[in-house]
Design a protein around this motif. Sequence first.
Motif, PDB file in Angstrom:
ATOM      1  N   MET A 135      32.391  48.092  33.440  1.00  6.00           N
ATOM      2  CA  MET A 135      32.399  46.869  33.993  1.00  6.00           C
ATOM      3  C   MET A 135      33.589  46.055  33.745  1.00  6.00           C
ATOM      4  SD  MET A 135      30.528  44.578  35.506  1.00  6.00           S
ATOM      5  CE  MET A 135      30.237  43.125  35.912  1.00  6.00           C
ATOM      6  N   VAL A 136      34.400  46.315  32.844  1.00  5.16           N
ATOM      7  CA  VAL A 136      35.619  45.609  32.776  1.00  5.16           C
ATOM      8  C   VAL A 136      36.597  45.981  33.867  1.00  5.16           C
ATOM      9  CG1 VAL A 136      37.486  45.007  31.274  1.00  5.16           C
ATOM     10  CG2 VAL A 136      35.356  44.914  30.248  1.00  5.16           C
ATOM     11  N   ALA A 137      36.697  47.228  34.093  1.00  4.41           N
ATOM     12  CA  ALA A 137      37.523  47.805  34.992  1.00  4.41           C
ATOM     13  C   ALA A 137      37.101  47.135  36.405  1.00  4.41           C
ATOM     14  CB  ALA A 137      37.623  49.279  35.129  1.00  4.41           C
ATOM     15  N   ARG A 138      35.786  47.211  36.920  1.00  6.25           N
ATOM     16  CA  ARG A 138      35.315  46.870  38.024  1.00  6.25           C
ATOM     17  C   ARG A 138      35.598  45.365  38.292  1.00  6.25           C
ATOM     18  NH1 ARG A 138      31.047  50.533  36.953  1.00  6.25           N
ATOM     19  NH2 ARG A 138      29.555  48.527  36.138  1.00  6.25           N
ATOM     20  N   ASP A 144      42.093  41.468  41.067  1.00 10.15           N
ATOM     21  CA  ASP A 144      42.927  42.054  41.855  1.00 10.15           C
ATOM     22  C   ASP A 144      42.973  42.026  43.231  1.00 10.15           C
ATOM     23  OD1 ASP A 144      44.213  42.250  39.410  1.00 10.15           O
ATOM     24  OD2 ASP A 144      44.024  44.368  39.097  1.00 10.15           O
ATOM     25  N   GLU A 145      41.848  42.368  43.871  1.00  4.14           N
ATOM     26  CA  GLU A 145      41.757  42.390  45.303  1.00  4.14           C
ATOM     27  C   GLU A 145      41.272  40.991  45.837  1.00  4.14           C
ATOM     28  OE1 GLU A 145      38.347  44.780  46.022  1.00  4.14           O
ATOM     29  OE2 GLU A 145      39.277  46.701  45.572  1.00  4.14           O
ATOM     30  N   ASN A 146      41.286  39.878  45.095  1.00  3.04           N
ATOM     31  CA  ASN A 146      41.016  38.740  45.557  1.00  3.04           C
ATOM     32  C   ASN A 146      41.906  37.589  44.925  1.00  3.04           C
ATOM     33  OD1 ASN A 146      38.600  39.168  47.314  1.00  3.04           O
ATOM     34  ND2 ASN A 146      37.977  40.280  45.621  1.00  3.04           N
ATOM     35  N   GLN A 147      43.156  38.128  44.436  1.00  6.52           N
ATOM     36  CA  GLN A 147      43.967  37.318  43.533  1.00  6.52           C
ATOM     37  C   GLN A 147      44.317  35.916  44.305  1.00  6.52           C
ATOM     38  OE1 GLN A 147      47.245  38.861  41.850  1.00  6.52           O
ATOM     39  NE2 GLN A 147      46.063  39.726  40.205  1.00  6.52           N
ATOM     40  N   TRP A 148      44.520  36.008  45.353  1.00  7.94           N
ATOM     41  CA  TRP A 148      45.140  34.922  46.233  1.00  7.94           C
ATOM     42  C   TRP A 148      44.082  33.690  46.236  1.00  7.94           C
ATOM     43  CZ3 TRP A 148      49.938  33.584  46.549  1.00  7.94           C
ATOM     44  CH2 TRP A 148      50.911  34.482  46.967  1.00  7.94           C
ATOM     45  N   SER A 149      42.771  34.385  46.763  1.00 12.37           N
ATOM     46  CA  SER A 149      41.692  33.457  46.765  1.00 12.37           C
ATOM     47  C   SER A 149      41.277  32.696  45.411  1.00 12.37           C
ATOM     48  CB  SER A 149      40.504  34.288  47.432  1.00 12.37           C
ATOM     49  OG  SER A 149      40.586  34.890  48.673  1.00 12.37           O
TER      50      SER A 149
END
Length: 249
Positions: A135-138, A144-149
């Motif tokens: 879960m932590v990795a997910r 990371d995939e949505n950092q800007w948002s």
Amino acid sequence: MTQMTEPDSQTQKSPLMRNLPLIIIGAVAIVGAFTLRDYISFEALRDNREALLAFRDANFVLTILGFIAVYVLIVGFSLPGATIATLTGGFLFGTALGTVANITAATLGATLIFLAARMGLGERLKSRMDASDGMVARLKKGLDENQWSMLFFIRLVPAVPFFVANLIPAFLGVPLYRFVISTFIGIIPGGLVYTSVGAGLGEVFARGESPDLGIIFEPHILFPILGLCLLSVLPVIVKTFTGKKELLK
């Protein structure tokens, strides 16, 4: 004969040295909370407004540079009076130039806290999250995939304390350039509102009143900011409804 490898610089640093910047910031913040409350206040600004305006008129460039330096220290060391400093920027320099000075100083101060936090706990937390699974990795992958948002969202939401918004990115391993860009752009709406309030302090002082700092929660101001918040997380919502739900599996 085997050669011993030297430990890297991060390993060589003791926990005290890694966290020393945060410890200093915390100590200065505590001392400042008790000693500077009367010096960085609306009353102090009101009582010294004529002297400040006279000094600005005689030393305009020096006043801007000095103001930015003081504001950086206030934010960087989490001292009381950031809101008063923002009002002062509007009072001294007007809405346009005051907003630029306020946003620049606030971003520089926030970057100091970010770097201090990353040097201390941030690097260790990031390493543990990178090495973890399940879960932590997910969770880490989703962030990371949505950092800007996420970065723009925590800056735009008025309910997120500024200090907290400086620490969270450091603990999640956000790159410095992303933090600086999202901070500078993300605090513009709120900074513009409070700077404009500061620009009108002359009339407020003349009436013997106090500024309305709750103006940011007025519907005609709050709703556009909330609209920007929704826009910032729109990519996350789109991914969710297009089947990219790895974070929830």
